[in-house]
Enzyme design. Structure first.
Site, PDB file in Angstrom:
ATOM      1  N   TYR A  62       2.741  -6.461   1.970  1.00  0.00           N
ATOM      2  CA  TYR A  62       4.039  -7.116   2.159  1.00  0.00           C
ATOM      3  C   TYR A  62       5.171  -6.170   1.783  1.00  0.00           C
ATOM      4  O   TYR A  62       6.120  -5.969   2.554  1.00  0.00           O
ATOM      5  CB  TYR A  62       4.108  -8.392   1.326  1.00  0.00           C
ATOM      6  CG  TYR A  62       5.468  -9.053   1.351  1.00  0.00           C
ATOM      7  CD1 TYR A  62       5.855  -9.814   2.452  1.00  0.00           C
ATOM      8  CD2 TYR A  62       6.369  -8.897   0.300  1.00  0.00           C
ATOM      9  CE1 TYR A  62       7.117 -10.413   2.492  1.00  0.00           C
ATOM     10  CE2 TYR A  62       7.614  -9.490   0.339  1.00  0.00           C
ATOM     11  CZ  TYR A  62       7.978 -10.242   1.432  1.00  0.00           C
ATOM     12  OH  TYR A  62       9.227 -10.829   1.463  1.00  0.00           O
ATOM     13  N   LYS A 101       8.233  -4.511   4.109  1.00  0.00           N
ATOM     14  CA  LYS A 101       9.661  -4.677   3.824  1.00  0.00           C
ATOM     15  C   LYS A 101      10.348  -3.324   3.649  1.00  0.00           C
ATOM     16  O   LYS A 101      11.491  -3.141   4.078  1.00  0.00           O
ATOM     17  CB  LYS A 101       9.842  -5.534   2.580  1.00  0.00           C
ATOM     18  CG  LYS A 101       9.343  -6.965   2.711  1.00  0.00           C
ATOM     19  CD  LYS A 101      10.040  -7.740   3.808  1.00  0.00           C
ATOM     20  CE  LYS A 101      11.432  -8.144   3.446  1.00  0.00           C
ATOM     21  NZ  LYS A 101      12.045  -9.071   4.443  1.00  0.00           N
TER      22      LYS A 101
END
Length: 336
Positions: free
Chosen positions: A138, A142
């Site tokens: 994740y 990002k």
């Protein structure tokens, strides 16, 4: 000013779109579910259907707008790497490309402080302390999405990225709702000694930061900004405040960090084997977040954006609790 808000059916995108309307901006909104946007449409927002995964449709969304506030993306840290890349990187690439092709002046990108987190305690993190190798898929997605945004500067796009920490208030469907469900099922325990300090961001303060990013002068451009309330609190004090306000039992059980990580690993393993790979109630990453100090230095946002938090965490938690009792409701979620 005419703006496009992506992810407007989500917590942050929806709340900001409403705030922008209240400030007199012309607002175009996009999301997967039109029915979730009816309250914004009734207030004057222009709904433009389309899939952010389709580059041509994104170009249509960006036609004749001055700025884009890009809030769409995965809010879950759980998922296959390729799914997270699709949700956080590919969609952002499409938005950046559309902004350039449609000559949009400014892009405000909602990023994440997860790109700092290495599983250890940190206080007062600054914007340049981004990990070269993020510790999970994740965070990696990002970070890459941010890089795509800042790469567009050389082609003339004005860009700003915000990294808000633990956003809460009315409409928060993720952080506190998950904890409430765990507590009602008697599975929530304080990890470690319960004294770890963290930052939260009241949604009203994030609205201020997003609006300031749209209006900021040239000195503020091309930078990432930490956003929080600027007043770290012990995480478990905030959690138990919500429990009291909602008349639930407070979290009083303690569980060692190692034991909790082991249980979270078992939970993850079971979810990986289960059809559809559902998100675990508590992952190892969640365990680290709930055990470690994690606070941000917001001096850059104060200096360049004129950002000054006005709404306290406790006011935001009161707002969340009132919303939760009036709408989503503990009982409905507990019945699942």
């Amino acid at each position: 000013m005419k703006i496009l808000v992506t992810g407007a059916s989500g917590f942050i995108g929806g709340r900001f779109a409403q705030h922008a309307l209240e400030q007199g901006l012309s607002v175009r909104i996009n999301a997967r579910r039109e029915e979730a946007l009816q309250h914004l449409i009734l207030q004057g927002a222009e709904f433009v259907p389309g899939d952010l995964g389709d580059a041509e449709q994104v170009r249509v969304m960006c036609r004749e707008v001055d700025a884009v506030v890009h809030c769409a993306g995965s809010v879950s840290t759980w998922g296959r790497r390729q799914e997270l890349v699709q949700a956080n990187v590919q969609l952002t690439e499409n938005v950046v490309e559309a902004c350039l092709k449609q000559k949009v002046r400014r892009l405000v990108h909602l990023s994440s402080p997860s790109i700092y987190f290495d599983g250890r305690s940190h206080l007062g993190l600054k914007e340049d302390q981004v990990l070269k190798h993020p510790g999970n898929a994740y965070a990696a997605s990002k970070r890459l999405a941010e890089q795509k945004v800042f790469g567009a500067q050389e082609f003339g796009l004005q860009v700003i990225a915000l990294r808000p920490r633990l956003v809460t208030g009315a409409g928060d469907h993720r952080f506190f709702p998950r904890l409430l469900r765990l507590q009602r099922s008697k599975r929530l325990a304080i990890v470690g000694n319960g004294l770890n300090k963290v930052d939260f961001t009241s949604m009203a303060n994030l609205n201020q930061a997003l609006l300031s990013s749209l209006l900021a002068g040239s000195a503020a451009l091309g930078k990432a900004y930490n956003i929080s309330n600027g007043q770290p609190v012990p995480l478990w004090d905030a959690i138990n405040y919500v429990m009291r306000r909602l008349q639930l039992a407070q979290v009083t059980r303690y569980r060692g960090y190692g034991t909790t990580c082991m249980l979270a690993a078992l939970n993850e393993g079971a979810c990986l084997l289960w059809p559809g790979r559902p998100e675990p109630a508590l992952s190892r990453l969640d365990t680290r977040i709930m055990h470690k100090d994690f606070t941000l230095d917001i001096s850059r946002a104060r200096h360049y954006l004129g950002y000054e938090p006005q709404v306290s965490l406790w006011a935001a938690l009161d707002e969340f609790c009132a919303w939760w009792q009036a709408g989503p409701g503990i009982d409905r979620h507990a019945a699942r």
